[in-house]
Design a protein around this motif. Structure first.
Motif, short mmCIF file in Angstrom:
data_model
loop_
_atom_site.label_atom_id
_atom_site.label_comp_id
_atom_site.label_asym_id
_atom_site.label_seq_id
_atom_site.Cartn_x
_atom_site.Cartn_y
_atom_site.Cartn_z
N LYS A 186 0.83 -1.21 0.00
CA LYS A 186 0.00 0.00 0.00
C LYS A 186 0.86 1.26 0.00
CE LYS A 186 -3.89 0.24 0.06
NZ LYS A 186 -4.91 0.25 -1.04
N SER A 187 2.05 1.20 0.59
CA SER A 187 2.95 2.36 0.57
C SER A 187 3.51 2.60 -0.82
CB SER A 187 4.10 2.14 1.56
OG SER A 187 3.63 2.05 2.89
N ALA A 188 3.81 1.51 -1.53
CA ALA A 188 4.43 1.64 -2.86
C ALA A 188 3.40 1.75 -3.97
CB ALA A 188 5.34 0.44 -3.11
N VAL A 189 2.25 1.09 -3.79
CA VAL A 189 1.22 1.04 -4.84
C VAL A 189 -0.14 1.35 -4.20
CG1 VAL A 189 0.46 -0.26 -6.87
CG2 VAL A 189 2.59 -0.90 -5.74
N PRO A 190 -0.38 2.59 -3.82
CA PRO A 190 -1.60 2.91 -3.08
C PRO A 190 -2.89 2.72 -3.86
CG PRO A 190 -0.42 4.92 -3.67
CD PRO A 190 0.49 3.78 -3.99
N ASN A 191 -2.77 2.63 -5.20
CA ASN A 191 -3.98 2.53 -6.03
C ASN A 191 -4.42 1.10 -6.29
OD1 ASN A 191 -1.61 2.27 -7.59
ND2 ASN A 191 -2.73 2.66 -9.48
N ILE A 192 -3.82 0.12 -5.62
CA ILE A 192 -4.29 -1.26 -5.77
C ILE A 192 -4.94 -1.69 -4.46
CG2 ILE A 192 -2.20 -2.51 -5.03
CD1 ILE A 192 -2.74 -4.36 -7.52
N GLY A 193 -6.04 -2.43 -4.57
CA GLY A 193 -6.73 -2.92 -3.39
C GLY A 193 -6.03 -4.13 -2.80
N ILE A 194 -6.11 -4.27 -1.49
CA ILE A 194 -5.55 -5.44 -0.81
C ILE A 194 -6.66 -6.17 -0.06
CG2 ILE A 194 -3.98 -6.27 0.97
CD1 ILE A 194 -2.54 -5.37 -1.52
N LEU A 195 -6.80 -7.44 -0.35
CA LEU A 195 -7.74 -8.33 0.33
C LEU A 195 -6.95 -9.26 1.23
CD1 LEU A 195 -10.72 -10.28 -1.22
CD2 LEU A 195 -8.96 -11.52 0.04
N CYS A 196 -7.37 -9.37 2.48
CA CYS A 196 -6.69 -10.27 3.42
C CYS A 196 -7.66 -11.32 3.94
CB CYS A 196 -6.12 -9.48 4.60
SG CYS A 196 -4.72 -8.42 4.17
N ASP A 197 -7.20 -12.54 3.91
CA ASP A 197 -7.95 -13.68 4.42
C ASP A 197 -7.99 -13.64 5.94
OD1 ASP A 197 -8.90 -16.60 4.14
OD2 ASP A 197 -7.09 -16.83 5.35
N VAL A 198 -9.16 -13.91 6.49
CA VAL A 198 -9.29 -14.03 7.95
C VAL A 198 -9.63 -15.47 8.28
CG1 VAL A 198 -10.58 -13.31 9.99
CG2 VAL A 198 -9.97 -11.62 8.25
N ALA A 199 -8.67 -16.16 8.84
CA ALA A 199 -8.79 -17.55 9.27
C ALA A 199 -7.49 -17.90 9.96
CB ALA A 199 -9.07 -18.49 8.11
N LEU A 200 -7.49 -18.92 10.77
CA LEU A 200 -6.30 -19.23 11.56
C LEU A 200 -5.42 -20.31 10.96
CD1 LEU A 200 -7.70 -19.11 15.22
CD2 LEU A 200 -6.78 -17.26 13.80
N ASP A 201 -5.86 -20.98 9.88
CA ASP A 201 -5.09 -22.13 9.39
C ASP A 201 -3.66 -21.80 8.97
OD1 ASP A 201 -6.63 -20.82 7.37
OD2 ASP A 201 -6.26 -22.46 5.98
N PRO A 202 -3.33 -20.59 8.46
CA PRO A 202 -1.92 -20.35 8.16
C PRO A 202 -1.05 -20.16 9.41
CG PRO A 202 -3.35 -18.87 6.90
CD PRO A 202 -4.16 -19.45 8.02
N TYR A 203 -1.68 -20.09 10.59
CA TYR A 203 -0.96 -19.74 11.80
C TYR A 203 -1.01 -20.82 12.88
CZ TYR A 203 -1.57 -15.23 9.52
OH TYR A 203 -1.57 -14.22 8.60
N THR A 204 -1.86 -21.85 12.70
CA THR A 204 -1.99 -22.88 13.72
C THR A 204 -1.07 -24.06 13.42
OG1 THR A 204 -3.87 -23.86 12.54
CG2 THR A 204 -4.37 -22.29 14.28
N ASP A 205 -0.68 -24.73 14.48
CA ASP A 205 0.18 -25.91 14.29
C ASP A 205 -0.63 -27.15 13.95
OD1 ASP A 205 -1.00 -26.44 16.76
OD2 ASP A 205 0.88 -26.33 17.90
N HIS A 206 -1.98 -27.04 14.00
CA HIS A 206 -2.83 -28.18 13.66
C HIS A 206 -3.53 -28.00 12.31
CE1 HIS A 206 -5.98 -25.44 15.09
NE2 HIS A 206 -5.35 -25.38 16.26
N GLY A 207 -3.37 -26.83 11.68
CA GLY A 207 -3.88 -26.63 10.32
C GLY A 207 -5.35 -26.30 10.20
N HIS A 208 -6.04 -26.11 11.33
CA HIS A 208 -7.46 -25.78 11.27
C HIS A 208 -7.66 -24.27 11.28
CE1 HIS A 208 -9.60 -29.58 11.21
NE2 HIS A 208 -8.71 -30.07 12.04
N ASP A 209 -8.87 -23.86 10.85
CA ASP A 209 -9.19 -22.45 10.72
C ASP A 209 -9.63 -21.81 12.03
OD1 ASP A 209 -9.37 -23.81 8.17
OD2 ASP A 209 -10.25 -21.99 7.35
N GLY A 210 -9.82 -22.62 13.05
CA GLY A 210 -10.25 -22.12 14.34
C GLY A 210 -9.51 -22.80 15.48
N LEU A 211 -9.85 -22.41 16.69
CA LEU A 211 -9.23 -23.01 17.87
C LEU A 211 -9.70 -24.45 18.03
CD1 LEU A 211 -9.67 -20.02 20.36
CD2 LEU A 211 -7.67 -20.59 18.96
#
Length: 330
Positions: A112-137
């Motif tokens: 966004k700092s370098a290319v402010p005119n492009i939209g950014i979509l971010c996924d909300v889920a936990l699977d990229p961050y959990t050690d068990h691979g699920h989207d929730g606790l």
């Protein structure tokens, strides 16, 4: 309807030349239809091939910025960012999702700092961050719905603080759109868009993606207790109606091609901006078939993308976005 028959009616008259075919085309594809998903990794000047997705790479943040510049130059309106989180930052509670210096947040800020005119979509889920691979606790073998909602809201606020334009919850927890919308409103982010993964099916077509974000070999069990049954269509309508009522601005059907009937039903029933995700398995099938000479690459790409538009999709998340945009611009 006219009862005229051949030879008075010759359907081939409207197919005989390129200009006629273009003039009477019912579905049209443009660069404006694309959201380009990319994968982020740590490091600098790092481009790591994803074996299951020929031609797709994990990019370090500096290269992701360069990719965003190219996408913006081609007219692609939006990119979706997915992290490949290091193993030592994955925990049972997925708390790295709320770290303001995680890969997605740093990449969002840099782009966004370098290319402010492009939209950014971010996924909300936990699977990229959990050690068990699920989207929730996870508790035992149960995915905790209500307990997961609070961390999802924190994750969304974390992403918005970094500059995210579209929050895209993909976790499929009940009530998450309402909880996230309330959190955004309370924090003063009334204009932040939500694109709900409203009809996300428990699909075999996600395999290559799970390799790309590093969650596949960690997954304990499966996701059928929260992602939708591929047999169900009416249930998708209920899911989408609920997400709209809770504050979604746009909805998504995932996967795309095997669920074109769902895309059409959503658009016909709700008249809301409707997106389809041409997921990793769809991409890999087409890319591998083209590599083996079984199909013409360009023709198969555009035929598959047009299918989404014909079904009623307003836009498409596709790993072919950059390639298709280059062809359309040429």
């Amino acid at each position: 309807m006219s009862k005229a028959q051949f030879p008075s009616i010759r359907m081939r008259r409207l197919r005989q030349t390129d200009w006629v075919r273009r003039m009477v085309a019912e579905a049209h594809l443009s660069v404006d239809d694309f959201i380009w998903p990319i994968f982020i990794r740590d490091g600098k000047n790092e481009r790591e091939a994803i074996s299951a997705m020929p031609g797709v790479h994990r990019l370090s943040i500096d290269l992701a910025v360069e990719a965003a510049k190219k996408a913006a130059d081609l007219g692609i309106p939006c990119m979706a960012l997915f992290p490949n989180t290091a193993p030592d930052k994955r925990t049972a509670d997925g708390n790295e999702a709320c770290n303001p210096e995680n890969l997605v947040c740093l990449a969002t800020d840099a782009i966004k700092s370098a290319v402010p005119n492009i939209g950014i979509l971010c996924d909300v889920a936990l699977d990229p961050y959990t050690d068990h691979g699920h989207d929730g606790l996870l508790e035992g073998e149960t995915i905790l719905n209500d307990e997961t909602l609070e961390i999802l809201a924190q994750q969304a606020l974390n992403q918005v603080a970094a500059g995210c334009d579209i929050i895209a919850p993909s976790d499929m927890m009940d009530g998450r759109i309402g909880v996230i919308r309330d959190a955004l409103e309370f924090a003063g982010h009334a204009d932040t868009l939500i694109m709900a993964y409203a009809a996300k099916y428990a699909s075999a077509f996600y395999g290559p993606f799970r390799e790309a974000v590093g969650s596949g070999n960690r997954l304990k069990g499966d996701k059928r207790t929260y992602q939708m049954n591929p047999a169900n269509s009416d249930e998708a309508m209920r899911e989408i109606e609920l997400d709209i009522a809770e504050g979604a601005d746009m909805v998504m059907v995932k996967p795309g091609m095997p669920y074109l009937d769902i895309v059409q039903r959503v658009k016909d029933n709700f008249h809301i901006p409707t997106f389809a995700y041409q997921v990793s398995g769809e991409y890999s099938m087409l890319a591998n078939a083209a590599e083996q000479g079984l199909m013409d690459r360009q023709s198969s790409i555009f035929e598959s993308l047009l299918a989404f538009k014909r079904a009623g999709a307003d836009g498409i998340l596709t790993y072919f976005a950059l390639e298709a945009a280059e062809i359309l611009n040429s």
